[in-house]
Structures are given as C-alpha cells and as structure tokens.
Design a protein around this motif. Structure first.
Motif, PDB file in Angstrom:
ATOM      1  N   LEU A   1       4.467   4.252  -0.740  1.00 34.99           N
ATOM      2  CA  LEU A   1       3.588   3.588  -0.913  1.00 34.99           C
ATOM      3  C   LEU A   1       2.916   3.665   0.847  1.00 34.99           C
TER       4      LEU A   1
ATOM      5  N   SER B   1       3.192   6.970   2.098  1.00 30.21           N
ATOM      6  CA  SER B   1       1.676   7.909   1.062  1.00 30.21           C
ATOM      7  C   SER B   1       0.421   7.604   2.358  1.00 30.21           C
TER       8      SER B   1
ATOM      9  N   LYS C   1       9.631   2.229  -4.250  1.00 25.41           N
ATOM     10  CA  LYS C   1       8.460   2.339  -4.897  1.00 25.41           C
ATOM     11  C   LYS C   1       7.439   1.838  -3.567  1.00 25.41           C
TER      12      LYS C   1
ATOM     13  N   ARG D   1      -9.201  -1.018  -1.405  1.00 24.04           N
ATOM     14  CA  ARG D   1      -7.786  -1.127  -1.805  1.00 24.04           C
ATOM     15  C   ARG D   1      -7.066  -2.710  -2.164  1.00 24.04           C
TER      16      ARG D   1
END
Length: 212
Positions: free
Chosen positions: A92, A95, A88, A137
């Motif tokens: 991330l 991305s 995961k 973010r």
C-alpha cells in the motif's frame, strides 16, 4: 551519509524523514542555477540528471530518486513503522508513493515553472481529480489511518507547493486538516526551519522560482 537537497523541493520529504528517524545525516544544499553544492562539490558529479534528492552512503554508494531514498532511510530504523511490517501494508505504501510521484509531484511541480504557464490550466485539470481521490482516502489522521508513514511526508511536500502554484486546498478540507497536522510535527517543523521555510500556512521566508 550525505543528503543533497534544494529548498522546498521534493527532497524536503527525505529531509523530514531523516529528522523523524533521528538519523546522523549531513544535509547539503544544492544551488538550482549553478548545481554547486554548499560543500563546494559539483552536484552534477553526484547526480548527472541535476535534480535532488541524492543520498551518498558512508561507503560512497549514491542513491537517487526520492521514493527509493525514503524507503532506504526507513529501512535503517524499521521499528518506527513508517513503512508497515506486513506485506499488504508495504504494498500500500509503495502504491501511494508511486501515485504521489507520478500523478501529483510532477504536474504540481510543473505548475510552478514559467515554461509550463501556457498549459497550467490543463495541468490543474489533471491534478484536481487526483487530489479528489487521495483526499477521500483518509480514514484517520494519516493516509494509513492513525499511523504516520513516508507517504504522508511526501504528500505533505507536494501539497506544500500549493502556496505557490495556485491550487486552493480549501476545495479539499481533509487535505487542509492533513497539512496542519503533519506541519505541526516537531521533525517537520525542524526540517522546514532548516530549509528557511515558515510553518505551514504562515507563508515563506523567501520567494524562489521553484523547480522541484
């Protein structure tokens, strides 16, 4: 290994990560106008596209594209955690790297060049909401929270161009804090100094027409 760079260009991210990892790597400067490398090579023979970074491995393999180079460099020392171990976390970071490359890097670099002066306002209107998104973010010191990653190095380099492309980062306080934090890391300061750049916020030692 040999890393081909241009001063203050996107290759600075790979330069930073090489220093962060403590890699034994030769940094070779490429002249923007002539494509002649500081070691005498014709850079177009390394990357016919003409842009940096390019990484030549010890066996002669040539790797191009900054996001690929960043991920390869970290693979040499995965224990640093600059890309998370878990699937995961890796997704991330990948991305984020793609977002920075497509939505920030390209338009922010175009804003630096005279050819794009007629559409600079349109480019800013494209970039501003993307900066809104990434500024929101932050839940810690870095994009992944409290852990520095290759995405932080890449974002730092793109935001560093705001000194010259007219983007006022004061609109995004979290990004200003981020720039000060990353800009104060010893490896980042070393890479900036190696490229003839002053620390973040202190201006620059040169005034090139940047074409990142």
């Amino acid at each position: 290994m040999k890393l081909y760079t241009q001063r203050a260009a996107c290759s600075l991210a790979s330069h930073i990560i090489a220093y962060e990892l403590g890699l034994d790597i030769e940094i070779i400067r490429v002249d923007r106008a002539t494509h002649r490398a500081s070691n005498g090579e014709d850079f177009l023979a390394i990357n016919p596209n003409g842009y940096v970074p390019a990484l030549v491995l010890d066996d002669g393999e040539i790797l191009i594209e900054g996001t690929a180079i960043l991920q390869y460099l970290v693979s040499l020392k995965p224990e640093t955690g600059f890309i998370p171990d878990d699937a995961k976390g890796r997704r991330l970071v990948q991305s984020l790297l793609n977002f920075i490359a497509t939505e920030l890097h390209k338009p922010m670099a175009q804003m630096l060049t005279p050819d794009y002066a007629p559409v600079k306002e349109a480019l800013y209107k494209h970039v501003a909401p993307r900066l809104d998104w990434i500024a929101n973010r932050f839940t810690g010191d870095y994009l992944l929270g409290d852990t520095f990653s290759v995405a932080d190095a890449y974002l730092f380099v793109c935001l560093n161009w705001s000194q010259w492309n007219g983007i006022d980062l004061s609109r995004w306080p979290s990004l200003e804090v981020f720039m000060q934090r990353v800009g104060g890391r010893p490896a980042v300061l070393a890479a900036l100094q190696a490229e003839g750049l002053a620390p973040w916020g202190d201006g620059i030692f040169f005034a090139p027409a940047l074409a990142a």
